[in-house]
Design a protein around this motif. Sequence first.
Motif, PDB file in Angstrom:
ATOM      1  N   GLY A  40       0.795  -1.212   0.000  1.00  0.00           N
ATOM      2  CA  GLY A  40       0.000   0.000   0.000  1.00  0.00           C
ATOM      3  C   GLY A  40       0.828   1.263   0.000  1.00  0.00           C
ATOM      4  O   GLY A  40       0.317   2.357   0.261  1.00  0.00           O
ATOM      5  N   LYS A  41       2.129   1.146  -0.317  1.00  0.00           N
ATOM      6  CA  LYS A  41       3.034   2.295  -0.279  1.00  0.00           C
ATOM      7  C   LYS A  41       3.361   2.847  -1.659  1.00  0.00           C
ATOM      8  O   LYS A  41       3.654   4.033  -1.811  1.00  0.00           O
ATOM      9  N   GLY A  42       3.373   1.980  -2.675  1.00  0.00           N
ATOM     10  CA  GLY A  42       3.723   2.424  -4.019  1.00  0.00           C
ATOM     11  C   GLY A  42       5.111   3.037  -4.058  1.00  0.00           C
ATOM     12  O   GLY A  42       6.031   2.606  -3.361  1.00  0.00           O
ATOM     13  N   LEU A  43       5.261   4.073  -4.865  1.00  0.00           N
ATOM     14  CA  LEU A  43       6.573   4.708  -5.045  1.00  0.00           C
ATOM     15  C   LEU A  43       6.989   5.558  -3.851  1.00  0.00           C
ATOM     16  O   LEU A  43       8.103   6.085  -3.837  1.00  0.00           O
ATOM     17  N   SER A  44       6.111   5.685  -2.836  1.00  0.00           N
ATOM     18  CA  SER A  44       6.497   6.467  -1.658  1.00  0.00           C
ATOM     19  C   SER A  44       7.507   5.727  -0.789  1.00  0.00           C
ATOM     20  O   SER A  44       8.176   6.336   0.035  1.00  0.00           O
ATOM     21  N   LEU A  45       7.624   4.416  -0.946  1.00  0.00           N
ATOM     22  CA  LEU A  45       8.601   3.630  -0.193  1.00  0.00           C
ATOM     23  C   LEU A  45       9.870   3.501  -1.030  1.00  0.00           C
ATOM     24  O   LEU A  45       9.829   2.983  -2.142  1.00  0.00           O
ATOM     25  N   PRO A  46      11.011   3.983  -0.533  1.00  0.00           N
ATOM     26  CA  PRO A  46      12.245   3.911  -1.329  1.00  0.00           C
ATOM     27  C   PRO A  46      12.559   2.479  -1.760  1.00  0.00           C
ATOM     28  O   PRO A  46      12.622   1.572  -0.924  1.00  0.00           O
ATOM     29  N   PHE A  47      12.749   2.293  -3.054  1.00  0.00           N
ATOM     30  CA  PHE A  47      13.010   0.960  -3.579  1.00  0.00           C
ATOM     31  C   PHE A  47      14.275   0.337  -2.990  1.00  0.00           C
ATOM     32  O   PHE A  47      14.375  -0.884  -2.873  1.00  0.00           O
ATOM     33  N   ALA A  48      15.251   1.146  -2.645  1.00  0.00           N
ATOM     34  CA  ALA A  48      16.507   0.607  -2.121  1.00  0.00           C
ATOM     35  C   ALA A  48      16.306  -0.115  -0.795  1.00  0.00           C
ATOM     36  O   ALA A  48      17.153  -0.914  -0.392  1.00  0.00           O
ATOM     37  N   THR A  49      15.187   0.154  -0.103  1.00  0.00           N
ATOM     38  CA  THR A  49      14.927  -0.495   1.189  1.00  0.00           C
ATOM     39  C   THR A  49      14.233  -1.840   1.029  1.00  0.00           C
ATOM     40  O   THR A  49      14.040  -2.557   2.006  1.00  0.00           O
ATOM     41  N   VAL A  50      13.836  -2.186  -0.206  1.00  0.00           N
ATOM     42  CA  VAL A  50      13.152  -3.458  -0.463  1.00  0.00           C
ATOM     43  C   VAL A  50      14.056  -4.286  -1.368  1.00  0.00           C
ATOM     44  O   VAL A  50      14.036  -4.146  -2.595  1.00  0.00           O
ATOM     45  N   GLY A  51      14.879  -5.136  -0.763  1.00  0.00           N
ATOM     46  CA  GLY A  51      15.867  -5.892  -1.523  1.00  0.00           C
ATOM     47  C   GLY A  51      15.442  -7.328  -1.771  1.00  0.00           C
ATOM     48  O   GLY A  51      14.594  -7.873  -1.055  1.00  0.00           O
ATOM     49  N   PHE A  52      16.073  -7.946  -2.791  1.00  0.00           N
ATOM     50  CA  PHE A  52      15.753  -9.324  -3.134  1.00  0.00           C
ATOM     51  C   PHE A  52      17.036 -10.121  -3.370  1.00  0.00           C
ATOM     52  O   PHE A  52      18.010  -9.609  -3.922  1.00  0.00           O
ATOM     53  N   ASP A  53      16.986 -11.388  -2.937  1.00  0.00           N
ATOM     54  CA  ASP A  53      18.015 -12.372  -3.255  1.00  0.00           C
ATOM     55  C   ASP A  53      17.401 -13.403  -4.201  1.00  0.00           C
ATOM     56  O   ASP A  53      16.166 -13.500  -4.315  1.00  0.00           O
ATOM     57  N   PHE A  54      18.269 -14.191  -4.836  1.00  0.00           N
ATOM     58  CA  PHE A  54      17.802 -15.232  -5.749  1.00  0.00           C
ATOM     59  C   PHE A  54      18.445 -16.555  -5.369  1.00  0.00           C
ATOM     60  O   PHE A  54      19.665 -16.611  -5.102  1.00  0.00           O
ATOM     61  N   ASP A  55      17.630 -17.623  -5.327  1.00  0.00           N
ATOM     62  CA  ASP A  55      18.178 -18.934  -4.996  1.00  0.00           C
ATOM     63  C   ASP A  55      18.775 -19.574  -6.246  1.00  0.00           C
ATOM     64  O   ASP A  55      18.833 -18.965  -7.320  1.00  0.00           O
ATOM     65  N   GLU A  56      19.206 -20.827  -6.095  1.00  0.00           N
ATOM     66  CA  GLU A  56      19.893 -21.501  -7.195  1.00  0.00           C
ATOM     67  C   GLU A  56      18.981 -21.753  -8.391  1.00  0.00           C
ATOM     68  O   GLU A  56      19.448 -21.955  -9.510  1.00  0.00           O
ATOM     69  N   ARG A  57      17.671 -21.713  -8.182  1.00  0.00           N
ATOM     70  CA  ARG A  57      16.717 -21.877  -9.281  1.00  0.00           C
ATOM     71  C   ARG A  57      16.352 -20.552  -9.924  1.00  0.00           C
ATOM     72  O   ARG A  57      15.573 -20.520 -10.882  1.00  0.00           O
ATOM     73  N   GLY A  58      16.879 -19.449  -9.380  1.00  0.00           N
ATOM     74  CA  GLY A  58      16.543 -18.141  -9.902  1.00  0.00           C
ATOM     75  C   GLY A  58      15.293 -17.546  -9.297  1.00  0.00           C
ATOM     76  O   GLY A  58      14.832 -16.488  -9.723  1.00  0.00           O
ATOM     77  N   GLN A  59      14.731 -18.206  -8.261  1.00  0.00           N
ATOM     78  CA  GLN A  59      13.533 -17.715  -7.605  1.00  0.00           C
ATOM     79  C   GLN A  59      13.890 -16.590  -6.642  1.00  0.00           C
ATOM     80  O   GLN A  59      14.830 -16.713  -5.844  1.00  0.00           O
ATOM     81  N   ALA A  60      13.144 -15.498  -6.701  1.00  0.00           N
ATOM     82  CA  ALA A  60      13.407 -14.339  -5.848  1.00  0.00           C
ATOM     83  C   ALA A  60      12.827 -14.529  -4.455  1.00  0.00           C
ATOM     84  O   ALA A  60      11.766 -15.139  -4.280  1.00  0.00           O
ATOM     85  N   HIS A  61      13.542 -13.983  -3.462  1.00  0.00           N
ATOM     86  CA  HIS A  61      13.085 -13.965  -2.079  1.00  0.00           C
ATOM     87  C   HIS A  61      13.449 -12.621  -1.465  1.00  0.00           C
ATOM     88  O   HIS A  61      14.444 -11.992  -1.861  1.00  0.00           O
ATOM     89  N   ARG A  62      12.662 -12.202  -0.491  1.00  0.00           N
ATOM     90  CA  ARG A  62      12.974 -10.971   0.204  1.00  0.00           C
ATOM     91  C   ARG A  62      14.336 -11.083   0.882  1.00  0.00           C
ATOM     92  O   ARG A  62      14.617 -12.047   1.599  1.00  0.00           O
TER      93      ARG A  62
END
Length: 221
Positions: A157-179
Amino acid sequence: MWIAATDEVTALGCLSPEELRRWSRILPREPRRAFAAAHALTRHALSWCVPAVRPAEWQLRASKPHGRPEISAPWPAEHIRVNLSHTDDMVAVVVTRAVPCGIDVERRTDPSTVARLTDRVLSAAESARMHELAPDTRADHFCLLWTLKEATTKALGKGLSLPFATVGFDFDERGQAHRADGDRDWSVRSWRASPQHHVSVAVHAPAFDFVVHKFPEEIRV
């Protein structure tokens, strides 16, 4: 979730008077068509989920302060969550029961824009990994990350008001994204909707099955 090219959805007849007023104020042709397609697709997706309600009967409102679409009527509005996204040439919609959701579709941007935005919108870890990639793959990876971030912030419910740099993602060996913060209360998925487009969905649920619907034919009402 539902995906369509903007020229596959021509259904102004199901839009509300307020949506038509907003549509009429958009002057550039491509954004105008995308707005109409996204809102029409949203209404048809909702009616696919609840066939007893026709597309034109859904009453939608923009939540405050960030304008996330919400269903105000008819029943069972309180049990359904919906989110939509569009570029000039593609639209996407996600519908869930009870749990917050967000969706984003983006066309891969040019390398100069990626270079300019990488250190501004990616986390430090994401930015470091980006610089390790081959230059010709960076734009595609940046598009993937952007859609993941925007889908998640929209679900919050934040949209672009939440800085994108604060919402990071990692990827597992299958390429699946996780917070990257380890929050497993969210499910995220990404698809390549075309060779140039990424679509990502975020749902506030630890496990969620995503079904992708495409509309190969025009929707007409």
